[in-house]
Design a protein around this motif. Structure first.
Motif, PDB file in Angstrom:
ATOM      1  N   ARG A   1       0.828  -1.216   0.000  1.00 31.50           N
ATOM      2  CA  ARG A   1       0.000   0.000   0.000  1.00 31.50           C
ATOM      3  C   ARG A   1       0.864   1.270   0.000  1.00 31.50           C
ATOM      4  O   ARG A   1       0.454   2.303  -0.544  1.00 31.50           O
ATOM      5  N   GLU A   2       2.035   1.184   0.604  1.00 35.54           N
ATOM      6  CA  GLU A   2       2.911   2.344   0.655  1.00 35.54           C
ATOM      7  C   GLU A   2       3.618   2.576  -0.676  1.00 35.54           C
ATOM      8  O   GLU A   2       3.989   3.700  -1.014  1.00 35.54           O
ATOM      9  N   GLN A   3       3.814   1.519  -1.466  1.00 36.98           N
ATOM     10  CA  GLN A   3       4.603   1.606  -2.690  1.00 36.98           C
ATOM     11  C   GLN A   3       3.776   1.905  -3.936  1.00 36.98           C
ATOM     12  O   GLN A   3       4.327   2.259  -4.981  1.00 36.98           O
ATOM     13  N   THR A   4       2.460   1.756  -3.838  1.00 39.41           N
ATOM     14  CA  THR A   4       1.613   1.931  -5.014  1.00 39.41           C
ATOM     15  C   THR A   4       0.325   2.622  -4.596  1.00 39.41           C
ATOM     16  O   THR A   4       0.177   3.043  -3.438  1.00 39.41           O
ATOM     17  N   THR A   5      -0.600   2.764  -5.508  1.00 37.32           N
ATOM     18  CA  THR A   5      -1.901   3.338  -5.170  1.00 37.32           C
ATOM     19  C   THR A   5      -2.563   2.461  -4.110  1.00 37.32           C
ATOM     20  O   THR A   5      -2.681   1.236  -4.287  1.00 37.32           O
ATOM     21  N   GLY A   6      -2.984   3.046  -3.018  1.00 37.82           N
ATOM     22  CA  GLY A   6      -3.589   2.237  -1.968  1.00 37.82           C
ATOM     23  C   GLY A   6      -3.948   3.080  -0.765  1.00 37.82           C
ATOM     24  O   GLY A   6      -3.585   4.253  -0.659  1.00 37.82           O
ATOM     25  N   GLY A   7      -4.666   2.455   0.145  1.00 40.45           N
ATOM     26  CA  GLY A   7      -5.087   3.143   1.357  1.00 40.45           C
ATOM     27  C   GLY A   7      -6.170   2.362   2.056  1.00 40.45           C
ATOM     28  O   GLY A   7      -6.095   1.132   2.153  1.00 40.45           O
ATOM     29  N   LEU A   8      -7.189   3.053   2.525  1.00 41.21           N
ATOM     30  CA  LEU A   8      -8.282   2.434   3.262  1.00 41.21           C
ATOM     31  C   LEU A   8      -9.583   2.559   2.482  1.00 41.21           C
ATOM     32  O   LEU A   8      -9.848   3.595   1.861  1.00 41.21           O
ATOM     33  N   MET A   9     -10.372   1.516   2.517  1.00 40.99           N
ATOM     34  CA  MET A   9     -11.657   1.488   1.819  1.00 40.99           C
ATOM     35  C   MET A   9     -12.796   1.533   2.823  1.00 40.99           C
ATOM     36  O   MET A   9     -12.803   0.769   3.793  1.00 40.99           O
ATOM     37  N   LEU A  10     -13.750   2.414   2.600  1.00 37.20           N
ATOM     38  CA  LEU A  10     -14.941   2.489   3.442  1.00 37.20           C
ATOM     39  C   LEU A  10     -15.911   1.401   3.015  1.00 37.20           C
ATOM     40  O   LEU A  10     -16.328   1.339   1.859  1.00 37.20           O
ATOM     41  N   SER A  11     -16.258   0.527   3.962  1.00 37.76           N
ATOM     42  CA  SER A  11     -17.135  -0.605   3.667  1.00 37.76           C
ATOM     43  C   SER A  11     -18.528  -0.374   4.225  1.00 37.76           C
ATOM     44  O   SER A  11     -18.691   0.164   5.321  1.00 37.76           O
ATOM     45  N   SER A  12     -19.539  -0.804   3.483  1.00 36.52           N
ATOM     46  CA  SER A  12     -20.919  -0.694   3.960  1.00 36.52           C
ATOM     47  C   SER A  12     -21.277  -1.834   4.894  1.00 36.52           C
ATOM     48  O   SER A  12     -22.338  -1.813   5.521  1.00 36.52           O
ATOM     49  N   GLY A  13     -20.412  -2.843   4.997  1.00 31.12           N
ATOM     50  CA  GLY A  13     -20.726  -4.012   5.806  1.00 31.12           C
ATOM     51  C   GLY A  13     -19.844  -4.134   7.027  1.00 31.12           C
ATOM     52  O   GLY A  13     -18.753  -3.555   7.108  1.00 31.12           O
ATOM     53  N   TYR A  14     -20.334  -4.904   7.987  1.00 33.41           N
ATOM     54  CA  TYR A  14     -19.542  -5.306   9.138  1.00 33.41           C
ATOM     55  C   TYR A  14     -19.958  -6.736   9.467  1.00 33.41           C
ATOM     56  O   TYR A  14     -21.105  -6.990   9.864  1.00 33.41           O
ATOM     57  N   GLY A  15     -19.055  -7.677   9.260  1.00 33.93           N
ATOM     58  CA  GLY A  15     -19.376  -9.081   9.499  1.00 33.93           C
ATOM     59  C   GLY A  15     -20.194  -9.720   8.400  1.00 33.93           C
ATOM     60  O   GLY A  15     -20.562 -10.888   8.486  1.00 33.93           O
ATOM     61  N   GLY A  16     -20.499  -8.996   7.333  1.00 32.71           N
ATOM     62  CA  GLY A  16     -21.292  -9.545   6.235  1.00 32.71           C
ATOM     63  C   GLY A  16     -21.531  -8.493   5.175  1.00 32.71           C
ATOM     64  O   GLY A  16     -21.042  -7.373   5.241  1.00 32.71           O
ATOM     65  N   GLY A  17     -22.312  -8.871   4.160  1.00 31.94           N
ATOM     66  CA  GLY A  17     -22.613  -7.948   3.074  1.00 31.94           C
ATOM     67  C   GLY A  17     -21.612  -7.978   1.945  1.00 31.94           C
ATOM     68  O   GLY A  17     -21.505  -7.028   1.165  1.00 31.94           O
ATOM     69  N   THR A  18     -20.889  -9.095   1.791  1.00 32.51           N
ATOM     70  CA  THR A  18     -19.832  -9.214   0.780  1.00 32.51           C
ATOM     71  C   THR A  18     -20.311  -8.838  -0.610  1.00 32.51           C
ATOM     72  O   THR A  18     -19.665  -8.071  -1.329  1.00 32.51           O
ATOM     73  N   ALA A  19     -21.445  -9.404  -1.018  1.00 31.11           N
ATOM     74  CA  ALA A  19     -21.895  -9.228  -2.399  1.00 31.11           C
ATOM     75  C   ALA A  19     -22.210  -7.778  -2.729  1.00 31.11           C
ATOM     76  O   ALA A  19     -22.124  -7.376  -3.888  1.00 31.11           O
ATOM     77  N   ASN A  20     -22.591  -6.982  -1.740  1.00 35.30           N
ATOM     78  CA  ASN A  20     -22.871  -5.572  -2.011  1.00 35.30           C
ATOM     79  C   ASN A  20     -21.599  -4.819  -2.377  1.00 35.30           C
ATOM     80  O   ASN A  20     -21.600  -3.961  -3.264  1.00 35.30           O
ATOM     81  N   LEU A  21     -20.496  -5.138  -1.685  1.00 37.27           N
ATOM     82  CA  LEU A  21     -19.216  -4.524  -2.031  1.00 37.27           C
ATOM     83  C   LEU A  21     -18.754  -4.987  -3.406  1.00 37.27           C
ATOM     84  O   LEU A  21     -18.237  -4.196  -4.213  1.00 37.27           O
ATOM     85  N   GLU A  22     -18.961  -6.256  -3.672  1.00 39.81           N
ATOM     86  CA  GLU A  22     -18.617  -6.840  -4.971  1.00 39.81           C
ATOM     87  C   GLU A  22     -19.422  -6.178  -6.086  1.00 39.81           C
ATOM     88  O   GLU A  22     -18.886  -5.845  -7.152  1.00 39.81           O
ATOM     89  N   TYR A  23     -20.718  -5.996  -5.851  1.00 34.91           N
ATOM     90  CA  TYR A  23     -21.586  -5.350  -6.837  1.00 34.91           C
ATOM     91  C   TYR A  23     -21.096  -3.942  -7.154  1.00 34.91           C
ATOM     92  O   TYR A  23     -21.028  -3.532  -8.314  1.00 34.91           O
ATOM     93  N   MET A  24     -20.756  -3.176  -6.123  1.00 33.77           N
ATOM     94  CA  MET A  24     -20.305  -1.805  -6.344  1.00 33.77           C
ATOM     95  C   MET A  24     -19.009  -1.763  -7.152  1.00 33.77           C
ATOM     96  O   MET A  24     -18.846  -0.917  -8.024  1.00 33.77           O
ATOM     97  N   SER A  25     -18.093  -2.684  -6.863  1.00 28.82           N
ATOM     98  CA  SER A  25     -16.824  -2.673  -7.583  1.00 28.82           C
ATOM     99  C   SER A  25     -16.999  -3.057  -9.047  1.00 28.82           C
ATOM    100  O   SER A  25     -16.285  -2.548  -9.916  1.00 28.82           O
ATOM    101  N   LEU A  26     -17.945  -3.951  -9.339  1.00 34.09           N
ATOM    102  CA  LEU A  26     -18.141  -4.423 -10.711  1.00 34.09           C
ATOM    103  C   LEU A  26     -19.012  -3.498 -11.554  1.00 34.09           C
ATOM    104  O   LEU A  26     -18.989  -3.584 -12.788  1.00 34.09           O
ATOM    105  N   THR A  27     -19.779  -2.626 -10.917  1.00 36.61           N
ATOM    106  CA  THR A  27     -20.700  -1.776 -11.672  1.00 36.61           C
ATOM    107  C   THR A  27     -20.402  -0.287 -11.565  1.00 36.61           C
ATOM    108  O   THR A  27     -20.850   0.490 -12.419  1.00 36.61           O
TER     109      THR A  27
END
Length: 709
Positions: free
Chosen positions: A354-380
């Motif tokens: 993360r220090e050597q390339t583009t990177g940082g922290l991602m704000l997630s809508s889930g905690y303990g679940g909700g994987t597919a929603n993050l996946e959906y956002m990244s793909l669309t």
């Protein structure tokens, strides 16, 4: 006997005349009486009509029978043991009425009962309408049984398409040995018909529901008893998918707890009728003010100009490289969680990348679940922050019925250039269906036609390791010179965290002044830390392997959410933001001209921006949509719907401002944003509405099209 006596007396000699006369007279009388009885016609035994209360009881019995048959369809066919989804049958629905005051069984009976009442009034014969209802229930249950057996997926609203042009594809649901199930169903139906015929014979009313000497009055009553239940069902269906509506509140009060990550478990837990109807009409988005074809043309033109300006300074094209999106299950650095301390670093490799390339922290809508929603956002490139709170899972509630489904992989052209990898069940979150709709040629999982090549696990863990998943991806990437888009969803660090690893060097304690951790929480965090450490090393080795391949490759890596194991930290609402920040980076190999590039404004992001950030990282030309996302990210670094510290459920917060972060990770207040930022947010809603719930004006305007060479 009298005849025999008479004959004997008549033929006997020396009999006393008095006795003879008495015998003859008695015998002749009996014979005459018998002849009269024989000459009279037999009278049938008269049956009484069933009383109204008995019909009411039988209505409830057959209503329950229909629900039981439907529940069989989703219960008996499940042979998979799911760690987080225990088998739930009819008995469980009955028991939890008394143990948990959960009346979802009653809710299913109400919905089926409404349909039953309409049938009764249409046919006006109880003993005909009843077998018709149960026949429909049996047919649906058998189809559900077959579909779950083949695909481990319950019947969804999108399956209604099979009733039209895709009817022939119903055979894809039919497994080997289907004849025995069908024969059993036919036998059950035959028994039901025999029962109804028998009851009809002893019911002098013969099941006639409305009886009156006035035909007009009878017709009016029947029409009323058709329209009222049908209206109730229609209005309920229209509103049950909208959070806060009377139908949604009514369902929740009776025990409906959506569990849409697994359609089979959802149908088992809440009943197949409730689970199906809930998804028929979800509230996707409110129509933005000013939405029209003219408005969308203006939006398209605005960002087409922005794309032209950006493309003047960019020389590459996205599809000239292989791009790999890696959603690493529950990946995050445990040391960022307030109140805990590990004895050693868990993610040193990813931290260094993360220090050597583009990177940082991602704000997630889930905690303990909700994987597919993050996946959906990244793909669309769409954001959950823009959807109505009723839309809890786009993969189940939106994509299957969506007419236009633009996704980032489509910029790589033919479907053969898009591949998906997920070392688990293909039906979870309806991924198999949605990946086909997105235009992926193969989706490699543990089952089905495309079985993932490597399925190794670690120690006692039941999940395929990240190292094995990466090997499967490397096999495909290294086997062709073609450039591809690849979506990878790992499983190694999925819950639960039950002390899987034999040599676990990690220990966790609470920091000074923080609340002490419980025994179970300590064990789970230590197990998770070991798993993340293994993922950290496997990811670094994966990138080393990609570095050795002589074609340009870019990887977008991110953790979807934190695991739901930080119960102590979760008790403090001030920790909410910290419990929704995961790690991400965008990395390119040596064959890429963008190796070592670090975008500006990359410290914070959300998954809807990934493809635009990848294009910026790769110096690639953009479509009008990616130009919009690039500008949006410059003004709002991350966005998600309102979040809480509780483990991800399927009822979103109905009110409250979405979470917006600036470039430094500080929350932004919408009312205090400048005019340019507010304009971008308004345009985002217009774009997302047009694509997901509107008329799709942008489709013919080239808004999503990759730039021409």
């Amino acid at each position: 006997m009298p005849t025999m006596v008479a004959v004997c007396v008549k033929e006997g000699a020396g009999t006393d005349p008095m006795v003879q006369d008495m015998s003859e007279s008695t015998g002749m009388a009996d014979i005459e009486e018998l002849d009269i009885k024989r000459a009279q016609p037999r009278t049938k035994r008269r049956h009484k009509p069933f009383p109204g209360w008995l019909y009411a009881v039988l209505f409830l019995v057959f209503d329950f029978a229909a629900v039981a048959i439907l529940q069989w369809g989703v219960t008996m066919s499940s042979t998979r043991v799911e760690l987080s989804s225990p088998l739930v049958g009819l008995g469980d629905l009955i028991v939890k009425m008394f143990t948990k005051a959960n009346f979802v069984l009653v809710l299913n009976m109400i919905l089926v009962g409404v349909i039953y009442m309409v049938l009764l009034m249409l046919i006006n014969r109880f003993w005909i309408a009843t077998p018709v209802l149960l026949a429909v229930a049996i047919v649906i249950a058998v189809i559900e049984h077959f579909k779950i057996g083949i695909r481990y997926e319950a019947i969804l609203p999108s399956d209604l398409g099979f009733l039209g042009s895709n009817t022939g594809n119903l055979m894809s649901f039919v497994p080997a040995g289907w004849q025995w199930v069908v024969l059993g169903a036919v036998a059950v139906f035959a028994a039901i018909v025999a029962l109804c015929v028998g009851l009809n014979r002893i019911d002098a009313r013969h099941g006639r529901m409305i009886r009156t000497a006035n035909p007009g009055m009878a017709a009016a009553v029947r029409l009323l008893l058709i329209l009222c239940p049908a209206l109730f069902l229609g209005v309920y269906t229209m509103h049950v998918g909208t959070v806060g509506s009377w139908a949604n509140v009514f369902s929740s009060a009776l025990g409906d707890i959506p569990s849409m990550w697994d359609s089979v478990y959802d149908a088992q837990r809440n009943g197949p009728v409730v689970a199906f109807v809930r998804q028929l009409n979800p509230k996707v988005m409110d129509e933005p003010e000013g939405y029209s074809e003219e408005t969308m043309r203006e939006v398209a033109a605005r960002y087409a100009d922005a794309a032209d300006a950006m493309n003047e300074t960019r020389s590459e094209y996205l599809d000239e490289s292989t791009v790999i999106f890696v959603l690493n299950e529950s990946f995050s650095d445990p040391s960022r969680v307030p109140g805990i301390e590990l004895n050693q670093e868990a993610t040193p490799e990813v931290d260094a990348i993360r220090e050597q390339t583009t990177g940082g922290l991602m704000l997630s809508s889930g905690y303990g679940g909700g994987t597919a929603n993050l996946e959906y956002m990244s793909l669309t490139g769409m954001s959950m922050a823009n959807f109505n709170s009723s839309l809890t899972s786009p993969y189940q509630q939106l994509v299957p019925s969506q007419r236009w489904t633009p996704s980032v992989n489509q910029m790589w052209g033919d479907a053969e250039n898009s591949l998906g990898f997920h070392p688990y069940e293909p039906s979870m979150y309806s991924r198999a269906t949605n990946y086909r709709k997105f235009g992926f040629s193969h989706f490699y999982t543990l089952e089905g036609d495309d079985v993932i090549a490597h399925r190794d696990t670690i120690d006692k863990s039941p999940y395929v390791s990240d190292a094995a998943t990466y090997r499967s991806v490397l096999d495909e990437v290294g086997s062709t010179d073609a450039n591809q888009f690849i979506s990878v969803i790992t499983m190694q660090n999925h819950m639960p965290y039950n002390d899987w690893y034999s040599d676990n060097e990690f220990t966790v304690t609470n920091t000074d002044g923080a609340e002490p951790l419980g025994e179970d929480e300590t064990r789970e965090i230590e197990t998770y830390a070991k798993g993340v450490s293994l993922s950290d090393k496997a990811t670094a080795e994966f990138l080393d392997e990609l570095d050795a391949i002589d074609k340009p490759i870019t990887v977008v890596f991110y953790g979807d959410h934190l695991p739901g194991i930080y119960s102590t930290a979760g008790e403090d609402q001030n920790n909410s933001l910290a419990l929704h920040l995961t790690d991400y980076f965008i990395w390119s190999n040596k064959a890429s001209s963008s190796q070592g590039t670090k975008n500006e404004n990359s410290d914070y992001t959300s998954p809807n921006y990934f493809i635009a950030q990848a294009a910026e990282h790769m110096n690639a030309k953009v479509s009008p949509f990616l130009a919009f996302l690039t500008q949006m990210h410059e003004h709002v670094s991350a966005m998600e719907p309102p979040v809480v510290n509780n483990i991800q459920g399927w009822s979103r917060i109905p009110e409250g401002q979405p979470i917006y972060l600036d470039a430094d990770g500080n929350p932004m207040v919408e009312s205090e944003m400048d005019a340019a930022t507010r304009q971008l947010l308004e345009d985002y809603k217009l774009i997302q509405y047009d694509v997901t719930a509107g008329d799709g004006y942008l489709k013919d305007l080239g808004f999503m099209d990759a730039p021409e060479r």
